[in-house]
Scaffold this motif. Structure first.
Motif, PDB file in Angstrom:
ATOM      1  N   GLU A  25      35.286  40.159  37.859  1.00 57.55           N
ATOM      2  CA  GLU A  25      34.171  41.149  38.267  1.00 57.55           C
ATOM      3  C   GLU A  25      35.516  41.931  39.092  1.00 57.55           C
ATOM      4  O   GLU A  25      34.640  42.648  39.832  1.00 57.55           O
ATOM      5  CB  GLU A  25      33.207  40.650  38.459  1.00 57.55           C
ATOM      6  N   THR A  26      36.767  41.198  39.598  1.00 61.09           N
ATOM      7  CA  THR A  26      37.608  42.136  40.430  1.00 61.09           C
ATOM      8  C   THR A  26      38.708  42.356  39.848  1.00 61.09           C
ATOM      9  O   THR A  26      39.084  42.229  38.601  1.00 61.09           O
ATOM     10  CB  THR A  26      38.169  40.706  41.591  1.00 61.09           C
ATOM     11  N   GLU A  27      38.523  44.053  40.123  1.00 61.16           N
ATOM     12  CA  GLU A  27      39.916  45.245  39.462  1.00 61.16           C
ATOM     13  C   GLU A  27      40.479  44.186  39.762  1.00 61.16           C
ATOM     14  O   GLU A  27      41.316  43.467  41.244  1.00 61.16           O
ATOM     15  CB  GLU A  27      39.697  46.178  40.303  1.00 61.16           C
ATOM     16  N   ASN A  28      42.297  43.496  39.324  1.00 57.29           N
ATOM     17  CA  ASN A  28      43.285  43.785  39.290  1.00 57.29           C
ATOM     18  C   ASN A  28      43.305  42.108  40.354  1.00 57.29           C
ATOM     19  O   ASN A  28      43.411  42.001  41.104  1.00 57.29           O
ATOM     20  CB  ASN A  28      44.270  43.901  40.285  1.00 57.29           C
ATOM     21  N   PRO A  29      42.323  40.975  39.651  1.00 56.77           N
ATOM     22  CA  PRO A  29      42.514  39.373  39.870  1.00 56.77           C
ATOM     23  C   PRO A  29      43.895  38.738  40.392  1.00 56.77           C
ATOM     24  O   PRO A  29      43.919  38.449  41.628  1.00 56.77           O
ATOM     25  CB  PRO A  29      41.542  39.058  38.956  1.00 56.77           C
ATOM     26  N   ARG A  30      45.261  38.879  39.939  1.00 53.80           N
ATOM     27  CA  ARG A  30      46.113  38.414  39.808  1.00 53.80           C
ATOM     28  C   ARG A  30      46.624  38.501  41.378  1.00 53.80           C
ATOM     29  O   ARG A  30      46.845  37.897  41.937  1.00 53.80           O
ATOM     30  CB  ARG A  30      46.903  38.641  38.465  1.00 53.80           C
TER      31      ARG A  30
END
Length: 489
Positions: free
Chosen positions: A238-243
């Motif tokens: 659910e996070t933007e750009n999780p990497r």
């Protein structure tokens, strides 16, 4: 080797029209998941009920023990960040261990992590009602049973979580801001009041009780103050750009919590005049310091404790239920847990089951007290007991993840393998985990702590047995472990 960061075969569990059920992607930013992580740590709640025992064990230099624990957790954070950079997943540790060691380890980790987090969250759920009871009794004389407040607060938290990740995460963040403001204000006011008697003793190794032995004995207690630091990894989907953002959230959260705990502990030790025996005899030392420093305004410290328990309830169940959800979605656990609400995109079944199971554990523990002739269960005592057993299981998951990191990168991403990040740091982190594991499992402890190691061993063996049978029945499970990866910008 196939790229483990790519979406593989769709799981057969928790699907709609052949596709895996998805959470709502990209709706949380780095600040959101960092705030949720620190809310899950619950600095007020953890410090209120954990520091007296820590100070008694480690001595005046307990802030030094907290600093050492912060470094150890940062080493664990490196493992989580590196795995999330390569393979961001709502399954977090379950996915990371499973991708490295295979489906049996994935199912085993899912069961251990699920059980460990539920037991640990049981301590939070109980103390939420317990702290309301303590506060109301202190200010009004009303003494309603704590279980009433526990059920009410848990129900409200679950309703908020079911509304959606954005709403619940923001509320957890609001509660965290309030508790941190209270903790910092009380700490600074205490240091100002005692400015003529400030000492560097809390930061000197010579003031550790029994030297390095005291540091080691207090170390697991200090590490427990940070439990919840891994929250952001389970929010990867659910996070933007999780990497990128998961790792940043982990390290920023650990750094802020370490500095904050050092400030709170230094202020508390100072407020008690460096008298560890008197500090250890206090049920909630920080509250006593607030009363002495602020007088009638000490009420704000109680407010900080209340908002902290609410923040942990929301942030903790939110993230930890997602581990259960992902395990259900990929077939590691029954597909019932892999259901997502069609509109709000929340893992409804996993959240409700997680909370209900924790409440049942509290009920069972309380029944054991009654049948054992110990009378009614004290939520503060239960907090210590339940969190210790839960931590023992969670530390086993941390240990497996640290061992897995170098093997994962050497097997799947050899061109990205770095000796320091992927071998040296996890090796040191593994050693750091063995210390609290030893002190939680060492013989000679009083009941019920004496049987916790046997309970953990039984859980481990039972999980391995179940996992072995499940994999034999479902050979395709190996392909589904970690098959749902968070979308990356």
């Amino acid at each position: 080797m196939p790229d483990p960061g790519a979406v593989g075969p769709s799981p057969t569990s928790g699907q709609t029209d052949g596709a895996p059920q998805r959470l709502r992607g990209g709706v949380l930013g780095m600040a959101d998941i960092a705030a949720a992580t620190m809310a899950n740590v619950g600095p007020a709640m953890s410090f209120f009920f954990g520091f007296a025992f820590l100070a008694t064990t480690a001595g005046v230099a307990s802030p030094l023990t907290i600093a050492a624990a912060g470094v150890a957790v940062a080493l664990l954070g490196n493992t989580l960040a590196e795995f999330s950079r390569a393979h961001p997943s709502a399954g977090s540790f379950i996915t990371f261990v499973g991708k490295t060691f295979g489906p049996v380890s994935a199912v085993t980790t899912a069961l251990l992590a699920g059980l460990g987090y539920i037991i640990a969250m049981g301590s939070v759920i109980a103390i939420s009602g317990g702290f309301v009871q303590i506060t109301l009794n202190h200010y009004t004389g009303v003494d309603l049973p704590w279980i009433i407040w526990t059920l009410l607060l848990t129900g409200l938290a679950v309703m908020l979580m079911l509304r959606g990740i954005v709403v619940s995460t923001k509320w957890a963040g609001y509660f965290f801001v309030v508790e941190m403001l209270v903790l910092v204000v009380v700490s600074i006011a205490t240091l100002v009041e005692h400015r003529g008697h400030l000492s560097a003793a809390p930061f000197l190794p010579s003031h550790l009780t029994h030297g390095l032995q005291g540091l080691a004995a207090g170390f697991p207690l200090a590490v427990y103050l940070f439990i919840g630091w891994e929250n952001s990894a389970a929010l990867a989907e659910e996070t933007e750009n999780p990497r990128r953002n998961v790792g940043r959230a982990v390290f920023s959260s650990v750094a802020i919590m370490t500095v904050s705990y050092i400030l709170f502990s230094y202020a508390t030790v100072t407020g008690f005049g460096y008298d560890v025996e008197r500090l250890g005899a206090s049920p909630i030392p920080f509250i006593d310091v607030a009363r002495h420093t602020l007088g009638a305004l000490a009420f704000v410290a109680y407010v900080g404790g209340l908002t902290s328990t609410l923040g942990v309830l929301i942030a903790g169940i939110n993230s930890q239920a997602r581990l259960v959800f992902n395990a259900g979605r990929e077939g590691l656990l029954p597909s019932f847990f892999g259901y997502v609400h069609p509109t709000r995109r929340t893992p409804t079944n996993a959240i409700v089951t997680f909370a209900v199971t924790a409440l049942l554990i509290i009920a069972g523990w309380g029944l054991g007290h009654l049948l054992g002739g110990k009378g009614s269960m004290d939520p503060v005592v239960f907090f210590t007991e339940s969190s210790s057993l839960g931590s023992l299981l969670i530390l086993l998951v941390y240990l497996a993840s640290n061992i897995a990191l170098p093997l994962y990168y050497r097997r799947y991403r050899p061109q990205e393998f770095r000796v320091v990040r992927h071998l040296v740091l996890p090796a040191i982190g593994t050693l750091a985990i063995l210390v609290p594991l030893y002190y939680l499992a060492k013989p000679g402890q009083p009941a019920p702590y004496s049987w916790f190691p046997y309970a953990a061993l039984a859980a481990l063996l039972g999980s391995v047995g179940y996992a072995t049978l499940l994999v034999r029945r479902d050979p395709g499970l190996a392909e589904r472990v970690g098959s749902v990866v968070a979308d990356v910008e």
